[in-house]
Write a protein that holds these residues in place. Structure first.
Motif, PDB file in Angstrom:
ATOM      1  N   UNK A   1       2.083   2.012  -0.020  1.00  0.00           N
ATOM      2  CA  UNK A   1       1.158   1.193  -0.799  1.00  0.00           C
ATOM      3  C   UNK A   1       0.346   2.155  -1.380  1.00  0.00           C
ATOM      4  N   UNK A   2      -0.211   3.284  -0.885  1.00  0.00           N
ATOM      5  CA  UNK A   2      -1.101   4.341  -1.521  1.00  0.00           C
ATOM      6  C   UNK A   2      -0.238   4.998  -2.902  1.00  0.00           C
ATOM      7  N   UNK A   3       0.986   5.241  -2.542  1.00  0.00           N
ATOM      8  CA  UNK A   3       1.423   6.092  -3.519  1.00  0.00           C
ATOM      9  C   UNK A   3       1.870   5.220  -4.588  1.00  0.00           C
ATOM     10  N   UNK A   4       2.478   4.125  -4.155  1.00  0.00           N
ATOM     11  CA  UNK A   4       2.867   3.037  -5.303  1.00  0.00           C
ATOM     12  C   UNK A   4       1.672   2.799  -6.125  1.00  0.00           C
ATOM     13  N   UNK A   5       0.504   2.578  -5.736  1.00  0.00           N
ATOM     14  CA  UNK A   5      -0.403   2.197  -6.769  1.00  0.00           C
ATOM     15  C   UNK A   5      -0.998   3.275  -7.512  1.00  0.00           C
ATOM     16  N   UNK A   6      -0.903   4.688  -6.993  1.00  0.00           N
ATOM     17  CA  UNK A   6      -1.144   5.996  -7.800  1.00  0.00           C
ATOM     18  C   UNK A   6      -0.163   5.942  -8.954  1.00  0.00           C
TER      19      UNK A   6
END
Length: 181
Positions: free
Chosen positions: A26-31
């Motif tokens: 999730x953290x990589x996708x939102x970035x």
């Protein structure tokens, strides 16, 4: 991390956004969603102040080949002002410590993309796209964005998930409050 660094998505990064079989945390996708090749790291931080792990996510995306460093398309002109006698001089820099009132609309859209766009259900993605489209056409004004945001929360609550709707409501209200300051 240098705040002037400008990242752009690679082909692998573009594919990660469109291929439902690519599973990024999730953290990589939102970035990855907010990297656009137009905003430097400092501007990404302003746009997404709730992303505490943005620097780490950008580093990981870079290391794994989802984004790369690029050069700005053009140099931004320095803001100029005139003295009383008409001669130009560089305008004073704005206080960057003040809260950003710009880009609230785009930060709301980014949040919808992250929270709803990562769902695999096609009807959820379609609902998210409708919400994003309705918000993107609005002016950066509290009343307009607030009314649209309430509709987004209501649709999410009725059709998707009550807990997710509450998360979206709370995060949206935090962002919208910046327009009232």
């Amino acid at each position: 991390m240098n705040i002037d660094t400008l990242y752009v998505r690679t082909e692998k990064g573009q594919n990660a956004l469109t291929d439902r079989y690519v599973k990024l945390p999730h953290s990589l996708m939102r970035a990855l969603i907010i990297v656009d090749g137009q905003r430097n790291v400092g501007e990404l931080h302003t746009m997404a102040p709730l992303y505490d792990d943005l620097d780490e996510s950008l580093e990981t995306l870079f290391t794994e080949g989802f984004i790369e460093i690029t050069q700005p398309q053009r140099e931004r002109p320095k803001a100029m002002a005139e003295n009383a006698d008409g001669t130009p001089h560089e305008a004073p820099k704005q206080n960057t410590d003040a809260p950003s009132h710009k880009n609230v609309k785009w930060r709301l859209i980014s949040m919808l993309q992250v929270e709803l766009g990562s769902k695999s259900d096609a009807s959820i993605k379609a609902a998210a796209e409708k919400m994003i489209h309705s918000i993107s056409s609005l002016p950066e004004e509290y009343l307009a964005l607030s009314a649209a945001w309430k509709k987004c929360v209501k649709v999410t609550k009725i059709t998707i998930d009550v807990e997710l709707a509450e998360t979206i409501r709370r995060q949206g209200e935090e962002l919208l409050a910046q327009l009232q300051e």
